[in-house]
Scaffold this motif. Structure first.
Motif, short mmCIF file in Angstrom:
data_model
loop_
_atom_site.label_atom_id
_atom_site.label_comp_id
_atom_site.label_asym_id
_atom_site.label_seq_id
_atom_site.Cartn_x
_atom_site.Cartn_y
_atom_site.Cartn_z
N THR A 210 1.25 -1.35 -0.05
CA THR A 210 0.18 0.08 0.01
C THR A 210 0.64 1.80 0.53
O THR A 210 -0.17 2.68 -0.65
CB THR A 210 -1.19 -0.31 1.57
N ILE A 211 2.39 1.51 0.40
CA ILE A 211 3.22 2.41 0.76
C ILE A 211 3.93 1.87 -0.83
O ILE A 211 5.08 3.14 -0.46
CB ILE A 211 3.12 2.42 1.58
N GLU B 206 2.25 2.94 -5.74
CA GLU B 206 1.18 3.82 -6.39
C GLU B 206 -0.32 4.15 -6.19
O GLU B 206 -1.15 4.57 -5.84
CB GLU B 206 1.78 5.61 -6.28
N ASP B 207 -0.79 2.99 -8.01
CA ASP B 207 -1.69 2.79 -8.17
C ASP B 207 -2.91 2.53 -7.65
O ASP B 207 -3.51 2.19 -8.24
CB ASP B 207 -1.85 2.84 -9.58
N GLU C 245 -6.24 2.04 -4.96
CA GLU C 245 -6.91 2.61 -5.00
C GLU C 245 -7.76 2.70 -4.19
O GLU C 245 -8.61 3.04 -3.59
CB GLU C 245 -7.67 3.20 -6.27
N ASN D 273 -3.08 5.33 4.62
CA ASN D 273 -3.72 6.30 4.10
C ASN D 273 -2.96 7.57 5.49
O ASN D 273 -2.59 8.26 3.52
CB ASN D 273 -4.75 7.46 4.58
N ARG E 237 0.21 7.60 2.83
CA ARG E 237 0.60 7.43 1.84
C ARG E 237 0.75 9.10 1.13
O ARG E 237 0.97 9.90 0.24
CB ARG E 237 -0.96 7.66 0.90
N ARG F 56 3.61 10.76 1.52
CA ARG F 56 4.19 10.61 0.23
C ARG F 56 3.95 11.92 -0.65
O ARG F 56 4.02 11.37 -2.21
CB ARG F 56 4.63 9.00 -0.22
N TRP G 83 0.74 11.46 -2.23
CA TRP G 83 0.01 10.08 -3.18
C TRP G 83 -1.60 10.86 -2.32
O TRP G 83 -2.36 10.49 -1.13
CB TRP G 83 0.16 8.54 -3.43
N ARG G 84 -2.14 9.64 -3.33
CA ARG G 84 -3.71 10.29 -3.28
C ARG G 84 -4.56 9.01 -1.92
O ARG G 84 -3.41 7.88 -2.49
CB ARG G 84 -4.99 9.81 -4.71
N THR G 85 -4.82 9.13 -0.98
CA THR G 85 -5.50 8.30 -0.27
C THR G 85 -6.01 7.11 -1.02
O THR G 85 -6.93 7.41 -1.90
CB THR G 85 -6.03 9.14 1.45
#
Length: 407
Positions: free
Chosen positions: A328-329, A332-333, A335, A351, A354, A357, A359-361
């Motif tokens: 999960t970390i 990146e893609d 969802e 989250n 992320r 970083r 990145w989207r949660t």
């Protein structure tokens, strides 16, 4: 495939409406009890696919189907919960490769609308959609042969059974003794809801992730894996779209050395293969049915097992994890993240990492925890391992059995 190795099928008719754990108990427990009792064999293990017919999908066109994930997972959880309760009462093992007297059960949802009419010359074919749920004709075309077919002795049960036999015509020669009626329970009639009354439909995702130990794969694990699969956005095979990805983090052996009865923890490789074997039963479709075998063609590298299903449209990846975050970390893609009741806090922690970083949660989806106690109207959200189906309990039982053989 030898007859003893074939799974059996239990066709369950439409679930009660409104749906609750107690109404499911009233509707399905008699059928499950009768079926599991008949499948228990002192000389070996048995396999059972429990297919629940219900109008779970919505949408006018085949490649734009949607479902309500909370409603769908609640139904799957309820049936797995019932299987666990009945097996506990009958002394039947529920894990994969459980040995003599065990029944390895898999619950699948079959999209079936009673109002849909088929032409007299209709011939079923495998027609997957953009979800992992298939309709009754596709199920009948892809899942066969069976050791036995159990069907419910009720008006709704016979209706589903007769439809199934029509769609399955020519797939398998069935003897009279292989078709076994079982008692049904009390089911409320389905309320015919119009479109404005449908539950909110859930978005699906190209990349879904979850994690766990998956030691002695049991109904709690199967629920988690099946619930995650319901979130997959399956692309059309005739497009250039990339396959949807189902990433499963499986705890590495080193992290499990402090577990109770650690000597009986299965190796990472065994646990990963069992995950892929289970998912092959849920995801793969072939007009050759079980003759093709449900053993996935797996590409195995150290700590990274991969398999593809449905002509390359679904890719499943099992990765070894050595911490609480896993892919999960690092991917990146991703969802969507699926968690169980006792790991819900992990979703928030993921989250936060992320977000650090940039990145989207992730969208976090929580499945019910299965209790091996009696059914209540409320799904269990307990943090305790004591009342739920547990790998620890299975390891303890195996340790005790080994100790008895040394006496």
């Amino acid at each position: 495939m030898k007859h003893d190795a074939l799974p059996s099928l239990l066709l369950l008719p439409f679930p009660p409406d409104p749906l609750s754990r107690s109404s499911l108990d009233a509707a399905y427990r008699p059928s499950l009890t009768a079926t599991l009792s008949k499948l228990r064999r002192p000389t070996g293990a048995s396999k059972l696919v429990v297919a629940v017919a219900c109008p779970v999908l919505h949408g006018q066109f085949r490649w734009s189907k949607t479902l309500s994930w909370p409603q769908a997972q609640k139904l799957v959880a309820g049936v797995y919960g019932l299987v666990s309760v009945v097996c506990a009462q009958l002394g039947i093992g529920t894990e994969v490769d459980g040995g003599p007297g065990s029944v390895d059960s898999t619950v699948v949802l079959i999209d079936h609308d009673r109002s849909r009419h088929f032409a007299a010359d209709f011939r079923p074919a495998i027609e997957p959609n953009n979800t992992t749920v298939v309709d009754l004709p596709t199920f009948a075309s892809a899942y066969h042969p069976w050791a036995s077919i159990f069907h419910v002795r009720s008006e709704l049960g016979l209706e589903v059974y007769q439809s199934y036999l029509r769609f399955a015509e020519g797939k398998q020669t069935l003897l009279h003794e292989q078709l076994i009626p079982v008692e049904g329970g009390l089911t409320m009639n389905l309320a015919q809801a119009d479109a404005s009354e449908l539950p909110a439909q859930t978005s699906t995702y190209p990349v879904v992730c979850l994690g766990g130990t998956f030691d002695y794969l049991h109904p709690g694990h199967k629920l988690l894996l099946a619930a995650g699969a319901l979130l997959l956005q399956v692309p059309r095979k005739d497009t250039s779209s990339r396959p949807c990805r189902y990433i499963i983090g499986i705890t590495g052996d080193d992290m499990l050395r402090s577990k109770k009865f650690a000597d009986y923890v299965q190796s990472w490789e065994v646990r990963a293969r069992n995950v892929l074997l289970f998912l092959s039963q849920v995801l793969e479709l072939s007009d050759r049915g079980w003759k093709k075998g449900t053993t996935a063609q797996v590409e195995e590298q150290d700590g990274d097992f991969r398999a593809t299903f449905r002509e390359g449209t679904i890719q499943v990846q099992c990765v070894r994890i050595q911490d609480a975050f896993g892919p999960t970390i690092t991917v990146e893609d991703i969802e969507a993240l699926v968690v169980s009741g006792e790991t819900r806090s992990g979703g928030q922690a993921v989250n936060e990492k992320r977000a650090e970083r940039g990145w989207r949660t992730l969208e976090v989806f929580e499945v019910d925890v299965l209790d091996a106690d009696e059914i209540t109207d409320e799904p269990s959200k307990t943090e305790s391992f004591a009342s739920k189906i547990s790998s620890t309990t299975i390891r303890q039982q195996r340790a005790q059995a080994a100790a008895r053989t040394k006496i």
